[in-house]
Design a protein around this motif. Structure first.
Motif, mmCIF file in Angstrom:
data_model
loop_
_atom_site.group_PDB
_atom_site.id
_atom_site.type_symbol
_atom_site.label_atom_id
_atom_site.label_comp_id
_atom_site.label_asym_id
_atom_site.label_seq_id
_atom_site.Cartn_x
_atom_site.Cartn_y
_atom_site.Cartn_z
ATOM 1 N N ILE A 1 0.167 -21.424 -3.479
ATOM 2 C CA ILE A 1 1.456 -21.150 -2.852
ATOM 3 C C ILE A 1 1.452 -19.755 -2.231
ATOM 4 O O ILE A 1 1.920 -19.547 -1.104
ATOM 5 C CB ILE A 1 2.584 -21.285 -3.893
ATOM 6 N N HIS A 2 0.903 -18.791 -2.963
ATOM 7 C CA HIS A 2 0.794 -17.425 -2.466
ATOM 8 C C HIS A 2 -0.055 -17.362 -1.200
ATOM 9 O O HIS A 2 0.316 -16.706 -0.213
ATOM 10 C CB HIS A 2 0.187 -16.554 -3.571
ATOM 11 N N LEU A 3 -1.196 -18.043 -1.207
ATOM 12 C CA LEU A 3 -2.100 -18.015 -0.054
ATOM 13 C C LEU A 3 -1.483 -18.686 1.162
ATOM 14 O O LEU A 3 -1.662 -18.208 2.297
ATOM 15 C CB LEU A 3 -3.427 -18.692 -0.426
ATOM 16 N N PHE A 4 -0.759 -19.766 0.949
ATOM 17 C CA PHE A 4 -0.057 -20.393 2.067
ATOM 18 C C PHE A 4 0.971 -19.430 2.659
ATOM 19 O O PHE A 4 1.108 -19.315 3.882
ATOM 20 C CB PHE A 4 0.638 -21.687 1.621
ATOM 21 N N GLY A 5 1.706 -18.737 1.791
ATOM 22 C CA GLY A 5 2.697 -17.786 2.276
ATOM 23 C C GLY A 5 2.080 -16.679 3.105
ATOM 24 O O GLY A 5 2.624 -16.281 4.155
ATOM 25 N N LEU A 6 0.929 -16.147 2.658
ATOM 26 C CA LEU A 6 0.237 -15.114 3.430
ATOM 27 C C LEU A 6 -0.268 -15.655 4.762
ATOM 28 O O LEU A 6 -0.201 -14.976 5.798
ATOM 29 C CB LEU A 6 -0.947 -14.566 2.623
ATOM 30 N N ASP A 7 -0.764 -16.893 4.742
ATOM 31 C CA ASP A 7 -1.342 -17.441 5.969
ATOM 32 C C ASP A 7 -0.276 -17.710 7.031
ATOM 33 O O ASP A 7 -0.560 -17.607 8.232
ATOM 34 C CB ASP A 7 -2.113 -18.729 5.667
ATOM 35 N N TYR A 8 0.934 -18.050 6.617
ATOM 36 C CA TYR A 8 2.004 -18.239 7.589
ATOM 37 C C TYR A 8 2.285 -16.936 8.340
ATOM 38 O O TYR A 8 2.682 -16.954 9.504
ATOM 39 C CB TYR A 8 3.281 -18.734 6.908
ATOM 40 N N TYR A 9 2.081 -15.798 7.652
ATOM 41 C CA TYR A 9 2.262 -14.517 8.334
ATOM 42 C C TYR A 9 1.033 -14.150 9.159
ATOM 43 O O TYR A 9 1.146 -13.739 10.316
ATOM 44 C CB TYR A 9 2.536 -13.409 7.316
ATOM 45 N N ASN A 10 -0.150 -14.304 8.580
ATOM 46 C CA ASN A 10 -1.373 -13.867 9.257
ATOM 47 C C ASN A 10 -1.751 -14.754 10.439
ATOM 48 O O ASN A 10 -2.309 -14.254 11.419
ATOM 49 C CB ASN A 10 -2.534 -13.848 8.247
ATOM 50 N N HIS A 11 -1.475 -16.055 10.335
ATOM 51 C CA HIS A 11 -1.846 -17.002 11.397
ATOM 52 C C HIS A 11 -0.650 -17.907 11.698
ATOM 53 O O HIS A 11 -0.625 -19.081 11.286
ATOM 54 C CB HIS A 11 -3.065 -17.832 10.979
ATOM 55 N N PRO A 12 0.336 -17.390 12.395
ATOM 56 C CA PRO A 12 1.578 -18.150 12.603
ATOM 57 C C PRO A 12 1.402 -19.450 13.379
ATOM 58 O O PRO A 12 2.204 -20.371 13.228
ATOM 59 C CB PRO A 12 2.468 -17.161 13.376
ATOM 60 N N SER A 13 0.350 -19.562 14.176
ATOM 61 C CA SER A 13 0.173 -20.767 14.988
ATOM 62 C C SER A 13 -0.848 -21.737 14.401
ATOM 63 O O SER A 13 -1.193 -22.741 15.046
ATOM 64 C CB SER A 13 -0.252 -20.382 16.408
ATOM 65 N N ALA A 14 -1.339 -21.491 13.196
ATOM 66 C CA ALA A 14 -2.358 -22.353 12.602
ATOM 67 C C ALA A 14 -1.782 -23.719 12.255
ATOM 68 O O ALA A 14 -0.585 -23.871 11.995
ATOM 69 C CB ALA A 14 -2.928 -21.699 11.349
ATOM 70 N N THR A 15 -2.648 -24.729 12.239
ATOM 71 C CA THR A 15 -2.234 -26.075 11.836
ATOM 72 C C THR A 15 -2.255 -26.174 10.312
ATOM 73 O O THR A 15 -2.797 -25.311 9.614
ATOM 74 C CB THR A 15 -3.178 -27.129 12.421
ATOM 75 N N VAL A 16 -1.687 -27.262 9.806
ATOM 76 C CA VAL A 16 -1.665 -27.473 8.360
ATOM 77 C C VAL A 16 -3.089 -27.542 7.812
ATOM 78 O O VAL A 16 -3.402 -26.938 6.769
ATOM 79 C CB VAL A 16 -0.892 -28.759 8.012
ATOM 80 N N MET A 17 -3.973 -28.259 8.494
ATOM 81 C CA MET A 17 -5.344 -28.400 8.002
ATOM 82 C C MET A 17 -6.082 -27.071 8.034
ATOM 83 O O MET A 17 -6.908 -26.795 7.154
ATOM 84 C CB MET A 17 -6.098 -29.443 8.826
#
Length: 263
Positions: free
Chosen positions: A203-219
């Motif tokens: 959950i923590h890593l997903f939260g960081l990734d939404y900030y670091n890579h805002p346009s990334a896909t779910v996969m």
């Protein structure tokens, strides 16, 4: 005579409550001072690794080298001060809500959980927003609502495993083993906050990734989480152990010792 005794009893109870709350604050501040350098180093290293700014092991090595050789420099760093503030107000809230509930002969479990989780979640999310801005590459960007929500969920799990569930596990261990209450309390306080990291780290890593890579896909996000899951989980276990494991034991021991001396 009875009319004179009752106000005296009330003043005595208020005085005892005031002393108890003062002890709660002292224990919380001492515990926070003890754990915040370790927690800040690990938090900063995980966030720097997720952003690509510095590998996890390099960040940990740099942080602990500074702690060993220049502890006063580390103690003044904004990340350490932010972490200290979070755990100080969390432990103060948890301790004082329990003391107030017990002073009214109420069960402290629910008020302690509600108060400590509300304060910890709000403070931790804000602290991690600051650390993410400080430890990420490039200029600070707006913090996404999805990261706020994921960090809040992560912290609610941590608070439950750190403050509310250990007494239940301890009671179960006491009923099904020959271990002493002190041993069961210690095992529960150390084990549960660590075990919950297997759930809260993704959950923590997903939260960081939404900030670091805002346009990334779910996969793409899933691949990032899979890549960092094991080292980040181990690091967060190492982080949570002082914060709520050993920290919880220090806090409880300090409170009980001071109350034996003073009350």
């Amino acid at each position: 005579m009875q009319a004179q005794i009752e106000p005296q009893r009330q003043r005595s109870k208020l005085s005892e409550l005031g002393l108890g709350l003062s002890i709660d604050c002292v224990a919380a501040l001492a515990t926070s001072a003890a754990v915040s350098p370790f927690v800040a180093i690990i938090d900063r290293s995980i966030i720097s690794n997720a952003s690509g700014r510095m590998p996890l092991m390099a960040g940990l090595a740099d942080g602990f080298r500074t702690l060993a050789t220049r502890p006063s420099v580390l103690a003044r760093q904004p990340s350490v001060l932010a972490v200290f503030s979070v755990y100080a107000i969390t432990y103060i809230t948890a301790n004082s809500s329990e003391t107030i509930a017990l002073s009214t002969n109420s069960d402290p479990l629910l008020p302690k959980f509600i108060a400590s989780s509300t304060v910890n979640i709000a403070a931790c999310v804000y602290k991690d927003k600051l650390l993410t801005h400080w430890c990420s590459l490039g200029p600070a960007r707006p913090f996404p609502m999805s990261s706020y929500g994921l960090f809040g969920l992560r912290d609610s799990l941590t608070v439950a495993a750190s403050f509310s569930l250990p007494p239940f596990l301890s009671a179960a261990l006491q009923s099904n083993s020959s271990l002493s209450k002190t041993s069961c309390d210690s095992i529960s306080q150390l084990a549960l906050p660590c075990m919950v990291q297997f759930i809260s780290t993704p959950i923590h890593l997903f939260g960081l990734d939404y900030y670091n890579h805002p346009s990334a896909t779910v996969m793409q996000r899933v691949q990032v989480v899979k890549r960092d899951f094991i080292p980040a989980t181990l690091a967060r276990m190492g982080r949570i152990l002082p914060a709520f494991g050993f920290g919880g034991l220090v806090n409880n021991k300090t409170r009980s010792t001071l109350k034996q001396w003073i009350l």
